[in-house]
Each structure stands twice: as C-alpha cells, then as structure tokens.
Design a protein around this motif. Structure first.
Motif, PDB file in Angstrom:
ATOM      1  N   UNK A 184       0.821  -1.217   0.000  1.00  0.00           N
ATOM      2  CA  UNK A 184       0.000   0.000   0.000  1.00  0.00           C
ATOM      3  C   UNK A 184       0.851   1.261   0.000  1.00  0.00           C
ATOM      4  N   UNK A 185       1.888   1.284   0.805  1.00  0.00           N
ATOM      5  CA  UNK A 185       2.757   2.467   0.886  1.00  0.00           C
ATOM      6  C   UNK A 185       3.496   2.672  -0.435  1.00  0.00           C
ATOM      7  N   UNK A 186       4.036   1.588  -1.006  1.00  0.00           N
ATOM      8  CA  UNK A 186       4.755   1.726  -2.282  1.00  0.00           C
ATOM      9  C   UNK A 186       3.831   2.176  -3.410  1.00  0.00           C
ATOM     10  N   UNK A 187       2.646   1.586  -3.480  1.00  0.00           N
ATOM     11  CA  UNK A 187       1.694   1.977  -4.533  1.00  0.00           C
ATOM     12  C   UNK A 187       1.257   3.430  -4.346  1.00  0.00           C
ATOM     13  N   UNK A 188       0.994   3.824  -3.112  1.00  0.00           N
ATOM     14  CA  UNK A 188       0.592   5.204  -2.834  1.00  0.00           C
ATOM     15  C   UNK A 188       1.695   6.172  -3.239  1.00  0.00           C
ATOM     16  N   UNK A 189       2.932   5.836  -2.954  1.00  0.00           N
ATOM     17  CA  UNK A 189       4.049   6.726  -3.321  1.00  0.00           C
ATOM     18  C   UNK A 189       4.121   6.904  -4.831  1.00  0.00           C
ATOM     19  N   UNK A 190       3.958   5.819  -5.570  1.00  0.00           N
ATOM     20  CA  UNK A 190       3.969   5.911  -7.034  1.00  0.00           C
ATOM     21  C   UNK A 190       2.821   6.799  -7.517  1.00  0.00           C
ATOM     22  N   UNK A 191       1.635   6.587  -6.964  1.00  0.00           N
ATOM     23  CA  UNK A 191       0.486   7.399  -7.365  1.00  0.00           C
ATOM     24  C   UNK A 191       0.686   8.875  -7.032  1.00  0.00           C
ATOM     25  N   UNK A 192       1.326   9.162  -5.903  1.00  0.00           N
ATOM     26  CA  UNK A 192       1.631  10.550  -5.552  1.00  0.00           C
ATOM     27  C   UNK A 192       2.620  11.158  -6.558  1.00  0.00           C
ATOM     28  N   UNK A 193       3.662  10.402  -6.897  1.00  0.00           N
ATOM     29  CA  UNK A 193       4.655  10.881  -7.864  1.00  0.00           C
ATOM     30  C   UNK A 193       4.051  11.119  -9.238  1.00  0.00           C
ATOM     31  N   UNK A 194       3.042  10.324  -9.595  1.00  0.00           N
ATOM     32  CA  UNK A 194       2.368  10.454 -10.896  1.00  0.00           C
ATOM     33  C   UNK A 194       1.163  11.401 -10.845  1.00  0.00           C
ATOM     34  N   UNK A 195       0.979  12.081  -9.690  1.00  0.00           N
ATOM     35  CA  UNK A 195      -0.160  13.006  -9.499  1.00  0.00           C
ATOM     36  C   UNK A 195      -1.503  12.343  -9.782  1.00  0.00           C
ATOM     37  N   UNK A 196      -1.667  11.108  -9.328  1.00  0.00           N
ATOM     38  CA  UNK A 196      -2.913  10.378  -9.531  1.00  0.00           C
ATOM     39  C   UNK A 196      -3.735  10.265  -8.251  1.00  0.00           C
ATOM     40  N   UNK A 197      -3.324  10.998  -7.243  1.00  0.00           N
ATOM     41  CA  UNK A 197      -4.065  11.052  -5.982  1.00  0.00           C
ATOM     42  C   UNK A 197      -4.534  12.471  -5.764  1.00  0.00           C
TER      43      UNK A 197
END
Length: 184
Positions: free
Chosen positions: A171-184
């Motif tokens: 969850x933390x790794x996926x969330x970090x990727x989504x944050x970096x890709x501005x998808x959150x």
C-alpha cells in the motif's frame, strides 16, 4: 500447451480444520508433472482490507500492535477483514475502529492475493482522503498505538525494512507511485 489451464488434478479432499475465520483443507492431487502429492489450502472467509489515510498535508497514520502469529510488534496501515460486506464499507468501518478517522473521499488502489501458494486470502487496498477525527473503537482483541507521521517517513520505514507487513508495504509503495504520478 495452454498455460492458463489448470494442470492440477484433485483426487480427493479432506477438511482438516474450520473456525469462523478460516478453514484448512488437504487435497490428494496429481501434480503438474504427473506425480502423486498433497496440497494444503488455507481458505479465508473474509477479504483483507487495508487503508492508507492521507490528510491534506500528506501525513498518514500507522497502527502499531503486537502480532501473535509472528511474535513481533508490527507497524501497519489500518487494516482488517470484511466478512460478507462491501469492501468500501469494511474499509470505512476499519479506519474508524482502529484510528477514529473518517474519510470523505475514497480511492481503491490495489487488489491482490497475499500468499497464493498456501492460501486464497484476497486483499483490497484503499486511500482515504478528507479526514476528520472521531472516537476510535478498537476490537477487544486489539491493543493499538496510533502514530501520525509524514507519508514520506512511512515510506522510509518500508524502504529501511522497519515495516514488514505485506499489505502495508504494498500500500505504501503503490501510494508513493500514485503521488509521484499526481494520480491522488
């Protein structure tokens, strides 16, 4: 050869154990190479649910507790089980129970099997945003410590191996990727 076709043949099955949360079945099988064998399967009667709560300042909340099965203290995202209920309803309930938080906005970010060599346990992970604080209501079996911290600190805990819970790591790794890709 069709690689998507099940190569296992079940000869017989025997129920070994059953309780309200899990069951254990032993199968006599013919394995993919044609040999006789046994296979044990742990069936989970609920879905695992995980929640990454993120506030407007990108802080998150971890739940600390001693885990009986591994005989260790563990820092995790809020998580639990949903038995015969909509996964989002289960996520909302678990977040409130464990942290006292309610989220206004929800985003499903992942679905996965947790240990598919021996179990069919299925997990769904959400991000909860628009957080408001209410009263926590942990289960009687839970002795929890709630820790609010910057999301990046939780990410660093994962990268340093301080967090070992697979639901939390994923969850933390996926969330970090989504944050970096501005998808959150």
């Amino acid at each position: 050869m069709n690689v998507y076709k099940n190569p296992w043949k079940i000869i017989s099955k025997k129920d070994i154990y059953d309780n309200p949360w899990i069951s254990l079945t032993e199968y006599q099988v013919i394995n993919p190479s044609g040999g006789n064998g046994i296979y044990g399967k742990v069936h989970f009667k609920n879905q695992a649910i995980g929640i990454v709560p993120l506030d407007d300042d990108l802080n998150t909340y971890l739940v600390g507790q001693y885990r009986f099965t591994i005989d260790e203290y563990s820092w995790e995202i809020p998580e639990g089980g949903g038995l015969n209920e909509d996964p989002l309803i289960a996520a909302q309930r678990e977040l409130l129970e464990e942290t006292g938080l309610k989220a206004e906005r929800w985003q499903k970010i992942s679905e996965m099997y947790l240990s598919n060599s021996v179990t069919d346990e299925y997990c769904i992970i959400f991000i909860g945003r628009g957080l408001t604080q209410h009263k926590a209501m942990p289960d009687e079996t839970e002795q929890l410590i709630i820790k609010k911290l910057p999301f990046e600190e939780a990410y660093n805990m994962v990268m340093e191996g301080k967090i070992k819970d697979v639901v939390t790591v994923s969850a933390i790794l996926k969330t970090r990727i989504l944050l970096l890709e501005n998808k959150i």
